[in-house]
Design a protein around this motif. Structure first.
Motif, PDB file in Angstrom:
ATOM      1  N   THR A   1       7.623   1.971   0.688  1.00 26.66           N
ATOM      2  CA  THR A   1       7.839   0.792   1.522  1.00 26.66           C
ATOM      3  C   THR A   1       8.867   1.163   2.574  1.00 26.66           C
ATOM      4  OG1 THR A   1       7.348  -0.736  -0.293  1.00 26.66           O
ATOM      5  CG2 THR A   1       8.587  -1.601   1.574  1.00 26.66           C
TER       6      THR A   1
ATOM      7  N   SER B   1       4.163   5.785  -3.594  1.00 29.22           N
ATOM      8  CA  SER B   1       4.086   4.602  -2.742  1.00 29.22           C
ATOM      9  C   SER B   1       5.416   4.435  -2.024  1.00 29.22           C
ATOM     10  CB  SER B   1       3.786   3.354  -3.572  1.00 29.22           C
ATOM     11  OG  SER B   1       2.577   3.507  -4.296  1.00 29.22           O
TER      12      SER B   1
ATOM     13  N   ALA C   1      11.529   2.401  -1.902  1.00 23.38           N
ATOM     14  CA  ALA C   1      11.740   1.604  -0.696  1.00 23.38           C
ATOM     15  C   ALA C   1      12.852   2.244   0.113  1.00 23.38           C
ATOM     16  CB  ALA C   1      12.113   0.175  -1.063  1.00 23.38           C
TER      17      ALA C   1
ATOM     18  N   GLN D   1       3.818  -0.455   4.334  1.00 27.67           N
ATOM     19  CA  GLN D   1       3.672   0.311   3.094  1.00 27.67           C
ATOM     20  C   GLN D   1       2.664   1.433   3.285  1.00 27.67           C
ATOM     21  OE1 GLN D   1       2.597  -2.808   0.295  1.00 27.67           O
ATOM     22  NE2 GLN D   1       4.723  -2.949  -0.416  1.00 27.67           N
TER      23      GLN D   1
ATOM     24  N   GLY E   1       7.238   4.955  -6.895  1.00 33.76           N
ATOM     25  CA  GLY E   1       7.373   4.318  -5.597  1.00 33.76           C
ATOM     26  C   GLY E   1       8.821   4.238  -5.180  1.00 33.76           C
TER      27      GLY E   1
END
Length: 403
Positions: free
Chosen positions: A21, A19, A42, A27, A40
């Motif tokens: 961001t 995942s 970012a 996303q 995930g």
């Protein structure tokens, strides 16, 4: 969203789920066709998105160090686990192009003449010795431990490693003259002198390690049996009964393999034995990750066995034994990671936050290189003569049983 990186990740993630961001707040989820870990991250700015698309091998580590990449819903280790697992499958063209370019240039990247070798060693091993005390065992063994049962403490496994290596040196009488190439903080040399009665010369290119090793010899009253010198292996002038090298061969460089083994041969007495312990890879020759080369081990490389044996063959030495240690280093580094994490604030105090992030990235990635990317350790025993060592390996187990 960086559209190029988005397309790359769609083909890159073949196992598990990632995942992302993006810097603009949007996303994306990338799911592989087969099961695997989930993680995930970012991305804080468009610059890191572009850098990851063009040179992920360097950009990911730098992005984490600078805070531009943050694991989301997982640890850094879990994020690297997913990414490093997927990197073993083809599908990322920019990364493949970068890898191909590094391979073409690797002889220059790993070109390690004497002056450059000294600078490369100082880059990592001349760091404040208090840093290594935060995560190493009491003997400061900065190499793969040996887990005979699998449940040993780090101190026990590192002690076992030294005796496992000593058993292959056939130290069957006191007073044997032993050379330790890349002696670190002196633990192996001191053990061979203290426990086996050897007369040991340890050589290093690290001033920090040299100072510590010499002080340890004085503290243990072994200065008459052990001496440590600042010396490049290429400048050796003496011959020895035994030669040992643990965790140094990774710094030799492919251009210098033949010279290294020729030096080993010339430095061995006619009935001498050498034991080389090194990180290796179980696949074909490759390159060093660019982040690792820039920040941790400049000029370093973990070789394929085919590269090592080719150089040994040209030297005329006999390979009298070879052992592959598979997950031992993964288990070793797992303990180092735990200890570093527990002492992270002290690392920040010694250096700064960025350095601590660099070092935890290094340890996480290093462990995973052994778990998911085919790295291992090998121990090669060498001799000048065909009949130097006994016909069977029984003498090794018998020597270990006494310790």
């Amino acid at each position: 969203m960086n559209r190029l990186l988005d397309r790359i990740l769609k083909s890159f993630i073949s196992a598990g789920q990632l995942s992302v961001t993006w810097a603009d707040g949007s996303q994306s989820v990338y799911k592989g066709a087969v099961s695997g870990p989930s993680a995930g991250m970012a991305l804080s700015n468009h610059q890191i998105e572009a850098a990851l698309a063009l040179n992920p091998g360097l950009a990911f580590g730098e992005g984490y160090m600078d805070g531009a990449i943050t694991p989301l819903g997982c640890s850094l280790y879990q994020l690297l686990d997913l990414l490093m697992l997927n990197s073993m499958s083809p599908g990322h063209l920019p990364a493949q192009i970068a890898e191909g370019f590094r391979y073409v240039c690797r002889k220059w990247i790993q070109f390690n003449p004497v002056k450059r070798s000294r600078r490369n060693v100082a880059h990592h091993y001349d760091l404040d010795s208090r840093l290594y005390q935060l995560f190493l065992d009491k003997d400061r063994q900065y190499s793969c431990a040996y887990f005979r049962r699998g449940d040993e403490t780090l101190d026990e496994a590192q002690e076992a490693k030294k005796h496992h290596i000593a058993s292959k040196l056939l130290l069957n009488r006191p007073g044997l003259e032993v050379l330790d190439i890349g002696c670190g903080w002196g633990g192996m040399a001191l053990t061979l002198a203290r426990d086996y009665g050897a007369i040991v010369t340890g050589i290093t290119l690290s001033q920090e390690q040299l100072d510590v090793a010499r002080q340890r010899a004085l503290d243990e009253g072994l200065q008459g049996q052990v001496r440590f010198e600042m010396l490049d292996y290429r400048n050796l002038q003496c011959r020895f009964d035994r030669i040992v090298s643990v965790g140094m061969f990774e710094h030799v460089g492919v251009s210098h393999y033949e010279q290294f083994f020729e030096t080993v041969k010339n430095s061995l007495k006619d009935d001498g034995i050498a034991l080389i312990h090194s990180i290796g890879r179980n696949d074909r020759p490759g390159t060093t990750n660019p982040w690792l080369d820039k920040y941790i081990f400049p000029g370093g490389y973990s070789p394929a066995l085919s590269e090592v044996f080719t150089a040994v063959e040209k030297s005329g030495l006999w390979v009298t034994d070879c052992e592959i240690l598979r997950l031992h280093y993964a288990k070793t580094i797992a303990v180092w990671r735990e200890r570093f994490a527990a002492n992270r604030a002290k690392a920040v105090a010694l250096y700064d936050e960025r350095f601590a992030r660099m070092f935890e990235f290094y340890l996480d990635a290093a462990e995973l290189s052994f778990r998911v990317q085919g790295h291992m350790n090998f121990q090669i025993q060498l001799s000048r003569g065909i009949d130097t060592v006994p016909l069977t390996r029984d003498y090794m187990s018998e020597a270990e049983a006494k310790k």
